[in-house]
Design a protein around this motif. Structure first.
Motif, PDB file in Angstrom:
ATOM      1  N   LEU A  51       0.826  -1.208   0.000  1.00  0.00           N
ATOM      2  CA  LEU A  51       0.000   0.000   0.000  1.00  0.00           C
ATOM      3  C   LEU A  51       0.859   1.257   0.000  1.00  0.00           C
ATOM      4  O   LEU A  51       0.650   2.173  -0.822  1.00  0.00           O
ATOM      5  CB  LEU A  51      -0.921   0.005   1.228  1.00  0.00           C
ATOM      6  CG  LEU A  51      -1.746   1.285   1.442  1.00  0.00           C
ATOM      7  CD1 LEU A  51      -2.681   1.535   0.267  1.00  0.00           C
ATOM      8  CD2 LEU A  51      -2.529   1.213   2.754  1.00  0.00           C
ATOM      9  N   MET A  52       1.831   1.333   0.902  1.00  0.00           N
ATOM     10  CA  MET A  52       2.661   2.534   0.992  1.00  0.00           C
ATOM     11  C   MET A  52       3.486   2.735  -0.285  1.00  0.00           C
ATOM     12  O   MET A  52       3.663   3.861  -0.749  1.00  0.00           O
ATOM     13  CB  MET A  52       3.574   2.455   2.205  1.00  0.00           C
ATOM     14  CG  MET A  52       2.837   2.474   3.541  1.00  0.00           C
ATOM     15  SD  MET A  52       1.990   4.041   3.887  1.00  0.00           S
ATOM     16  CE  MET A  52       3.346   5.055   4.441  1.00  0.00           C
ATOM     17  N   SER A  53       3.967   1.641  -0.865  1.00  0.00           N
ATOM     18  CA  SER A  53       4.727   1.751  -2.102  1.00  0.00           C
ATOM     19  C   SER A  53       3.840   2.209  -3.250  1.00  0.00           C
ATOM     20  O   SER A  53       4.251   3.028  -4.086  1.00  0.00           O
ATOM     21  CB  SER A  53       5.381   0.402  -2.446  1.00  0.00           C
ATOM     22  OG  SER A  53       6.266   0.006  -1.417  1.00  0.00           O
ATOM     23  N   ALA A  54       2.616   1.697  -3.295  1.00  0.00           N
ATOM     24  CA  ALA A  54       1.677   2.103  -4.343  1.00  0.00           C
ATOM     25  C   ALA A  54       1.345   3.585  -4.232  1.00  0.00           C
ATOM     26  O   ALA A  54       1.188   4.274  -5.253  1.00  0.00           O
ATOM     27  CB  ALA A  54       0.404   1.259  -4.249  1.00  0.00           C
ATOM     28  N   LEU A  55       1.243   4.090  -3.012  1.00  0.00           N
ATOM     29  CA  LEU A  55       0.949   5.511  -2.823  1.00  0.00           C
ATOM     30  C   LEU A  55       2.093   6.391  -3.320  1.00  0.00           C
ATOM     31  O   LEU A  55       1.859   7.471  -3.874  1.00  0.00           O
ATOM     32  CB  LEU A  55       0.667   5.795  -1.343  1.00  0.00           C
ATOM     33  CG  LEU A  55      -0.649   5.226  -0.790  1.00  0.00           C
ATOM     34  CD1 LEU A  55      -0.729   5.438   0.718  1.00  0.00           C
ATOM     35  CD2 LEU A  55      -1.847   5.847  -1.478  1.00  0.00           C
ATOM     36  N   HIS A 136      11.934   5.666   7.018  1.00  0.00           N
ATOM     37  CA  HIS A 136      10.732   5.639   7.857  1.00  0.00           C
ATOM     38  C   HIS A 136      10.044   6.993   7.971  1.00  0.00           C
ATOM     39  O   HIS A 136       8.855   7.059   8.280  1.00  0.00           O
ATOM     40  CB  HIS A 136      11.086   5.131   9.257  1.00  0.00           C
ATOM     41  CG  HIS A 136      11.456   3.683   9.284  1.00  0.00           C
ATOM     42  ND1 HIS A 136      12.384   3.168  10.169  1.00  0.00           N
ATOM     43  CD2 HIS A 136      11.038   2.639   8.526  1.00  0.00           C
ATOM     44  CE1 HIS A 136      12.512   1.862   9.961  1.00  0.00           C
ATOM     45  NE2 HIS A 136      11.702   1.525   8.981  1.00  0.00           N
ATOM     46  N   TRP A 137      10.788   8.076   7.747  1.00  0.00           N
ATOM     47  CA  TRP A 137      10.231   9.418   7.933  1.00  0.00           C
ATOM     48  C   TRP A 137      10.185  10.224   6.635  1.00  0.00           C
ATOM     49  O   TRP A 137       9.848  11.404   6.656  1.00  0.00           O
ATOM     50  CB  TRP A 137      11.066  10.191   8.968  1.00  0.00           C
ATOM     51  CG  TRP A 137      10.961   9.652  10.357  1.00  0.00           C
ATOM     52  CD1 TRP A 137      11.481   8.487  10.829  1.00  0.00           C
ATOM     53  CD2 TRP A 137      10.294  10.246  11.460  1.00  0.00           C
ATOM     54  NE1 TRP A 137      11.192   8.323  12.159  1.00  0.00           N
ATOM     55  CE2 TRP A 137      10.456   9.399  12.579  1.00  0.00           C
ATOM     56  CE3 TRP A 137       9.584  11.431  11.630  1.00  0.00           C
ATOM     57  CZ2 TRP A 137       9.931   9.673  13.827  1.00  0.00           C
ATOM     58  CZ3 TRP A 137       9.067  11.728  12.882  1.00  0.00           C
ATOM     59  CH2 TRP A 137       9.237  10.847  13.963  1.00  0.00           C
ATOM     60  N   GLY A 138      10.509   9.597   5.518  1.00  0.00           N
ATOM     61  CA  GLY A 138      10.672  10.329   4.275  1.00  0.00           C
ATOM     62  C   GLY A 138       9.569  10.176   3.254  1.00  0.00           C
ATOM     63  O   GLY A 138       8.393  10.407   3.529  1.00  0.00           O
ATOM     64  N   LEU A 139       9.947   9.767   2.058  1.00  0.00           N
ATOM     65  CA  LEU A 139       9.088   9.814   0.881  1.00  0.00           C
ATOM     66  C   LEU A 139       7.760   9.085   1.069  1.00  0.00           C
ATOM     67  O   LEU A 139       6.696   9.596   0.694  1.00  0.00           O
ATOM     68  CB  LEU A 139       9.847   9.217  -0.312  1.00  0.00           C
ATOM     69  CG  LEU A 139       9.280   9.470  -1.700  1.00  0.00           C
ATOM     70  CD1 LEU A 139       9.241  10.963  -2.015  1.00  0.00           C
ATOM     71  CD2 LEU A 139      10.107   8.726  -2.751  1.00  0.00           C
ATOM     72  N   HIS A 140       7.795   7.890   1.645  1.00  0.00           N
ATOM     73  CA  HIS A 140       6.566   7.104   1.798  1.00  0.00           C
ATOM     74  C   HIS A 140       5.535   7.821   2.678  1.00  0.00           C
ATOM     75  O   HIS A 140       4.345   7.840   2.372  1.00  0.00           O
ATOM     76  CB  HIS A 140       6.880   5.729   2.393  1.00  0.00           C
ATOM     77  CG  HIS A 140       7.553   4.801   1.434  1.00  0.00           C
ATOM     78  ND1 HIS A 140       8.850   4.991   1.014  1.00  0.00           N
ATOM     79  CD2 HIS A 140       7.112   3.672   0.804  1.00  0.00           C
ATOM     80  CE1 HIS A 140       9.180   4.021   0.171  1.00  0.00           C
ATOM     81  NE2 HIS A 140       8.149   3.217   0.034  1.00  0.00           N
ATOM     82  N   VAL A 141       6.031   8.387   3.766  1.00  0.00           N
ATOM     83  CA  VAL A 141       5.131   9.081   4.694  1.00  0.00           C
ATOM     84  C   VAL A 141       4.443  10.246   3.993  1.00  0.00           C
ATOM     85  O   VAL A 141       3.223  10.422   4.068  1.00  0.00           O
ATOM     86  CB  VAL A 141       5.919   9.619   5.905  1.00  0.00           C
ATOM     87  CG1 VAL A 141       4.967  10.223   6.920  1.00  0.00           C
ATOM     88  CG2 VAL A 141       6.770   8.536   6.518  1.00  0.00           C
ATOM     89  N   TRP A 142       5.246  11.037   3.295  1.00  0.00           N
ATOM     90  CA  TRP A 142       4.711  12.249   2.691  1.00  0.00           C
ATOM     91  C   TRP A 142       3.870  11.966   1.454  1.00  0.00           C
ATOM     92  O   TRP A 142       2.975  12.750   1.120  1.00  0.00           O
ATOM     93  CB  TRP A 142       5.846  13.226   2.411  1.00  0.00           C
ATOM     94  CG  TRP A 142       6.382  13.743   3.706  1.00  0.00           C
ATOM     95  CD1 TRP A 142       7.479  13.306   4.381  1.00  0.00           C
ATOM     96  CD2 TRP A 142       5.777  14.738   4.535  1.00  0.00           C
ATOM     97  NE1 TRP A 142       7.611  13.974   5.577  1.00  0.00           N
ATOM     98  CE2 TRP A 142       6.582  14.871   5.698  1.00  0.00           C
ATOM     99  CE3 TRP A 142       4.645  15.548   4.413  1.00  0.00           C
ATOM    100  CZ2 TRP A 142       6.287  15.770   6.715  1.00  0.00           C
ATOM    101  CZ3 TRP A 142       4.362  16.444   5.425  1.00  0.00           C
ATOM    102  CH2 TRP A 142       5.172  16.549   6.560  1.00  0.00           C
ATOM    103  N   ALA A 143       4.129  10.851   0.784  1.00  0.00           N
ATOM    104  CA  ALA A 143       3.244  10.442  -0.309  1.00  0.00           C
ATOM    105  C   ALA A 143       1.866  10.098   0.243  1.00  0.00           C
ATOM    106  O   ALA A 143       0.832  10.488  -0.316  1.00  0.00           O
ATOM    107  CB  ALA A 143       3.847   9.237  -1.039  1.00  0.00           C
ATOM    108  N   MET A 144       1.842   9.380   1.357  1.00  0.00           N
ATOM    109  CA  MET A 144       0.571   9.007   1.979  1.00  0.00           C
ATOM    110  C   MET A 144      -0.184  10.232   2.478  1.00  0.00           C
ATOM    111  O   MET A 144      -1.384  10.397   2.225  1.00  0.00           O
ATOM    112  CB  MET A 144       0.860   8.025   3.116  1.00  0.00           C
ATOM    113  CG  MET A 144      -0.352   7.466   3.821  1.00  0.00           C
ATOM    114  SD  MET A 144      -0.776   8.438   5.272  1.00  0.00           S
ATOM    115  CE  MET A 144       0.708   8.291   6.239  1.00  0.00           C
TER     116      MET A 144
END
Length: 496
Positions: A51-55, A136-144
């Motif tokens: 899910l996080m990667s897809a976002l 843990h605090w970067g791209l994935h978080v902010w994409a979501m």
């Protein structure tokens, strides 16, 4: 108070019931929620990773696609806030206390005892500690956060729908979102927000207490934390009363100034050359590891599955549980920006700032550890202050850090009262002050009760469990957003 929706009363009742159970039966509450959290992490780890990667993929696609030209508002609208203020506000709401709380402690923990693939205490573990902190605090978080906020901002400002999570699903469910289905969705969002922010307030109070104890000998106990929360509550309620364009705006700019001052001092008095070299190499490692780490599930024995569950899966669920709060706030401050401006800003700027922050504080902590001072013997909230003790200007660093934590504390609570007010008044852009104050007192009360019974861990578990149903809502939001953007682009093209 005529604007108040049923969401307010239902959520307040659920909050009271949950806190009562946690206060009266703390051990059972923590055990039950812990068991459910473990089940979710073990059975749905692969799902969170996908899910996080897809976002991330969807976010990049939206930013680069023709949809990027669509404005979050009318075609001729200008942004409500300048870009520096906008960045300061979204950064303060999205990260805040956590960066100060974990800035030195998380990379150090990976380095000395929790490296995912390297031997603890090794040079490789030192680098991995920083790389995974960025992850843990970067791209994935902010994409979501970005996708959640984009959906809310598009429907609220472009389509003039109420600023509610349920409104973003209208392309899929039509008018049903105005009925019981929509209320359930909005209650879940408000519930997650209350406990997510209450937990953050608890962390903030504990770290401020730890800092004051370290500097001035203040007792580390509930009485001190009660006084800290009481003072901060008064301050953020004053800010909430003054409105979005004054209180939160000024506080967010203050946060950025204090954060930049603290960062610069650490860069100057810390191991400057080592920090610069470590940032350059580990940020490259982050880019190199990005795809591999994004899809890592550790399926076989010997793959260190425990680390994945304790860190990456925990973080992904934690951030998803914060999506309603942060997404709504970022949406509210982003009116007038194009989709491309919005997504580019949300993805790139915070990721860079977070990485620089962790490189500075994580590298300094590792260097202090290597010099012979064992920082790992201290509680998480004290690692930062004991690290400062080994640097020049330690007193100034500690005072600035306490001020920054307090400022972030006030901003997070202030932002949350605004968002909760919106969600419980049918999406009103200017919630009544009475509602905001009610939610502000409720948040602080929950934080105090949790600290009193030692229930922060249990409430973290509760939030992570709540993230699972909300993750399904996020998938529906993405589908609905893509459908709505496609229709909007067709309309724009026909006008030309």
């Amino acid at each position: 108070m005529k604007k108040v929706s049923r969401v307010f009363y239902v959520t307040v009742a659920l909050v009271i019931i949950t806190v009562f159970f946690g206060a009266v039966f703390p051990e059972q509450f923590e055990q039950i929620t812990g068991n459910i959290k473990s089940f979710v992490a073990t059975r749905f780890g692969w799902y969170y990773m996908l899910l996080m990667s897809a976002l991330v993929i969807f976010s990049i696609f939206i930013a680069l696609s023709p949809y990027g030209q669509i404005r979050l508002g009318k075609d001729n609208e200008e942004p409500d806030f300048s870009t520096p203020t906008w960045v300061a506000m979204l950064f303060s709401a999205g990260m805040g206390i956590g960066l100060v709380f974990y800035g030195a402690a998380e990379p150090l923990s990976h380095y000395m005892s929790n490296a995912p693939t390297a031997d603890e205490g090794s040079g490789k573990a030192f680098k991995e500690g920083l790389t995974y902190a960025y992850f843990h605090w970067g791209l994935h978080v902010w994409a979501m956060y970005g996708i959640t906020a984009l959906a809310l901002a598009f429907f609220q400002f472009r389509k003039e729908e109420p600023g509610l999570i349920s409104s973003t699903l209208k392309p899929l469910f039509g008018e049903k979102v105005n009925g019981p289905l929509g209320k359930v969705i909005d209650v879940l969002a408000v519930f997650a927000t209350v406990f997510g922010v209450a937990t953050s307030l608890g962390f903030g109070a504990v770290q401020i207490n730890g800092g004051l104890s370290h500097l001035f000998g203040l007792d580390v106990d509930f009485s001190s934390q009660f006084m800290i929360i009481a003072v901060v509550t008064i301050l953020f309620l004053i800010s909430a009363w003054s409105g979005l364009s004054k209180g939160i705006k000024y506080l967010s700019n203050t946060n950025m100034v204090l954060a930049i001052v603290l960062l610069i001092i650490v860069l100057v008095v810390g191991p400057t050359l080592l920090i610069l070299n470590m940032f350059t190499e580990t940020f490259g490692m982050y880019m190199d590891y990005l795809i591999k780490s994004s899809f890592r599930t550790s399926p076989l024995e010997g793959d260190n599955r425990g680390w994945l569950d304790a860190w990456t899966i925990f973080y992904w669920a934690w951030w998803i549980s914060w999506a309603p709060f942060v997404g709504m706030f970022i949406a509210r401050i982003s009116r007038g920006r194009t989709v491309r401006q919005f997504m580019t800003g949300v993805l790139i700027l915070p990721t860079l700032v977070v990485s620089i922050w962790y490189a500075a504080f994580g590298t300094t902590a590792g260097d202090v550890q290597n010099s012979g001072t064992d920082l790992t013997q201290h509680a998480t909230e004290l690692v930062l202050f004991n690290m400062f003790d080994q640097l020049p200007m330690s007193l100034i660093l500690s005072i600035v850090a306490i001020l920054l934590i307090g400022s972030f504390f006030i901003t997070s609570a202030d932002s949350a009262t605004f968002v909760l007010g919106m969600q419980s008044t049918h999406g009103s852009l200017e919630p009544p002050n009475g509602i905001k104050i009610t939610w502000g007192i409720a948040q602080s009360s929950v934080a105090l009760i949790l600290l009193y019974v030692g229930g922060l861990q249990a409430i973290q578990n509760t939030i992570i469990v709540a993230a699972l149903p909300f993750s399904f809502i996020m998938i529906l939001m993405v589908i609905a957003l893509f459908k709505a953007l496609s229709r909007e682009l067709q309309v724009i093209n026909r006008r030309r």
